[in-house]
Design a protein around this motif. Structure first.
Motif, PDB file in Angstrom:
ATOM      1  N   THR A  39       0.713  -1.293   0.060  1.00 35.68           N
ATOM      2  CA  THR A  39       0.413  -0.110  -0.323  1.00 35.68           C
ATOM      3  C   THR A  39       0.828   1.189   0.384  1.00 35.68           C
ATOM      4  O   THR A  39       0.389   2.138  -0.401  1.00 35.68           O
ATOM      5  CB  THR A  39      -0.565  -0.266   1.713  1.00 35.68           C
ATOM      6  OG1 THR A  39      -1.546  -1.148   1.370  1.00 35.68           O
ATOM      7  CG2 THR A  39      -2.011   1.183   1.601  1.00 35.68           C
ATOM      8  N   GLY A  40       2.316   1.320   0.735  1.00 36.89           N
ATOM      9  CA  GLY A  40       2.732   2.227   0.467  1.00 36.89           C
ATOM     10  C   GLY A  40       3.108   3.093  -0.166  1.00 36.89           C
ATOM     11  O   GLY A  40       3.601   4.515  -0.437  1.00 36.89           O
ATOM     12  N   SER A  41       3.227   2.529  -1.621  1.00 36.21           N
ATOM     13  CA  SER A  41       3.545   3.845  -2.646  1.00 36.21           C
ATOM     14  C   SER A  41       2.301   4.163  -3.530  1.00 36.21           C
ATOM     15  O   SER A  41       2.386   4.526  -4.436  1.00 36.21           O
ATOM     16  CB  SER A  41       4.338   2.632  -4.009  1.00 36.21           C
ATOM     17  OG  SER A  41       3.222   2.196  -4.302  1.00 36.21           O
ATOM     18  N   LEU A  94       7.774  -0.223  -8.875  1.00 32.71           N
ATOM     19  CA  LEU A  94       7.804   1.487  -8.198  1.00 32.71           C
ATOM     20  C   LEU A  94       7.167   0.393  -6.218  1.00 32.71           C
ATOM     21  O   LEU A  94       6.153   0.337  -6.291  1.00 32.71           O
ATOM     22  CB  LEU A  94       6.880   2.220  -8.415  1.00 32.71           C
ATOM     23  CG  LEU A  94       6.165   3.809  -8.266  1.00 32.71           C
ATOM     24  CD1 LEU A  94       8.008   4.815  -7.640  1.00 32.71           C
ATOM     25  CD2 LEU A  94       5.296   4.074  -8.369  1.00 32.71           C
ATOM     26  N   ASP A  95       8.422   0.920  -5.898  1.00 34.92           N
ATOM     27  CA  ASP A  95       8.255   0.827  -4.224  1.00 34.92           C
ATOM     28  C   ASP A  95       8.142   2.061  -3.304  1.00 34.92           C
ATOM     29  O   ASP A  95       9.286   3.036  -4.023  1.00 34.92           O
ATOM     30  CB  ASP A  95       8.889   0.128  -3.823  1.00 34.92           C
ATOM     31  CG  ASP A  95       7.744  -1.257  -2.270  1.00 34.92           C
ATOM     32  OD1 ASP A  95       6.873  -0.195  -1.711  1.00 34.92           O
ATOM     33  OD2 ASP A  95       8.656  -1.935  -2.414  1.00 34.92           O
ATOM     34  N   ASP A  96       8.061   2.296  -2.309  1.00 32.63           N
ATOM     35  CA  ASP A  96       8.111   3.604  -1.483  1.00 32.63           C
ATOM     36  C   ASP A  96       9.480   3.478  -1.042  1.00 32.63           C
ATOM     37  O   ASP A  96       9.926   5.074  -1.518  1.00 32.63           O
ATOM     38  CB  ASP A  96       6.321   3.748  -0.407  1.00 32.63           C
ATOM     39  CG  ASP A  96       6.855   1.992   0.186  1.00 32.63           C
ATOM     40  OD1 ASP A  96       7.681   1.269   0.476  1.00 32.63           O
ATOM     41  OD2 ASP A  96       6.022   2.247   1.340  1.00 32.63           O
ATOM     42  N   ILE A  97      10.175   2.033  -0.546  1.00 31.29           N
ATOM     43  CA  ILE A  97      10.836   3.144   0.378  1.00 31.29           C
ATOM     44  C   ILE A  97      11.315   1.169  -0.379  1.00 31.29           C
ATOM     45  O   ILE A  97      11.370  -0.100   0.158  1.00 31.29           O
ATOM     46  CB  ILE A  97      11.235   2.866   1.675  1.00 31.29           C
ATOM     47  CG1 ILE A  97      12.320   2.881   2.263  1.00 31.29           C
ATOM     48  CG2 ILE A  97       9.832   1.587   2.239  1.00 31.29           C
ATOM     49  CD1 ILE A  97      12.481   3.470   3.758  1.00 31.29           C
TER      50      ILE A  97
HETATM   51 MG    MG Z   1       5.251  -1.288   1.567  1.00 30.06          MG
END
Ligand code: MG
Ligand code: IMP
Length: 181
Positions: A39-41, A94-97
Motif C-alpha cells: 500500500t505504501g507506494s 515502483l515501491d515506497d522504500i
Molecule cells: Mg510496502
C-alpha cells in the motif's frame, strides 16, 4: 505531532517531478506499465504519473512483510490478484522504500517470468545500511539514514500514511499504540 519532518512536501514534489521527467524521456515510444507496490507506494504513484507525460498504463500488486517497526521473522506475501498483464510491456516497478531489498527483488522475478519485455525499479526512498539483497534501483528519490520513517504513503502499524511529508517517528513512539497521545 509525534513525527519529525525529514523530507518536506516541497522537496518531495520537486524531486518526484524530476523523476517523472526522466522516466518520460527514457520510456518515450515504449509500452510502459508502472506496477506499484501497495500500500505504501499509493501516494508516490499518484504524484509520479502526473509528471510522466508519455502514454503509460498502471498496475498494482500487494506485498507485505512488515509487522510494526521490524522486519525480523516476517515472511514476504505477494498478492497478484490485481496484477496487470505485463506480457511484452516495459515494466517499471515502483515501491515506497528500499529497505532490505527482499520485496523488490522478489517482485522483479515475478514480473520477469510473466513475460515482460523489461523490468526496472523505482523507489522513493532508499535506506542506508539495511540492504541484504543486492539490487540497484534504476530510479531513486532520496537516500535516507537508517531510521523508521512514516508519511507520504509509509506507515507505522497502518497509521501516518496520510502525512504530506516524510518524517521520523519521535523517540518512544515505536512500540506504542500509534494513536496514543
Ligand atoms: Mg510496502
Ligand atoms: P524490504 O523488502 O525490506 O526492502 O522492505 C520494503 C518494505 O518494507 C516497504 O515496501 C515498506 O512497506 C516497508 N518498510 C521498510 N522500511 C520502512 C520504514 O522505515 N517505514 C515504513 N515502512 C517501511
Amino acid at each position: 505531532m509525534p513525527v519529525e519532518v525529514l523530507i518536506p512536501e516541497d522537496a518531495l514534489r520537486a524531486r518526484i517531478h524530476e523523476l517523472g521527467a526522466e522516466v518520460a524521456r527514457e520510456y518515450a515510444g515504449k509500452p510502459l506499465t508502472i506496477v506499484a507496490v501497495l500500500t505504501g507506494s499509493l501516494i508516490v504513484l499518484a504524484d509520479l504519473i502526473r509528471s510522466i507525460d508519455v502514454p503509460h498504463r498502471i498496475g498494482l500488486v500487494h506485498a507485505s512483510s512488515y509487522r510494526g517497526a521490524t522486519t525480523t521473522g516476517s515472511t514476504l506475501v505477494i498478492n497478484e490478484a490485481l496484477a496487470p498483464d505485463v506480457a511484452d510491456r516495459d515494466v517499471l516497478l515502483l515501491d515506497d522504500i528500499l529497505d532490505t531489498g527482499r520485496t523488490l527483488a522478489a517482485l522483479v522475478d515475478h514480473i520477469a517470468v510473466r513475460g515482460a519485455r523489461s523490468v526496472r525499479t523505482a523507489v522513493l526512498l532508499r535506506k542506508l545500511g539495511r540492504q541484504i539483497v543486492p539490487l540497484e534501483p534504476d530510479y531513486c528519490g532520496f537516500t535516507i539514514p537508517d531510521a523508521f520513517v512514516v508519511g507520504y504513503g509509509l506507515d507505522y502499524d497502518d497509521d501516518y500514511r496520510h502525512l504530506p511529508y516524510v518524517g521520523v517517528l519521535k523517540e518512544g513512539m515505536i512500540g506504542r499504540p500509534p494513536r496514543d497521545p
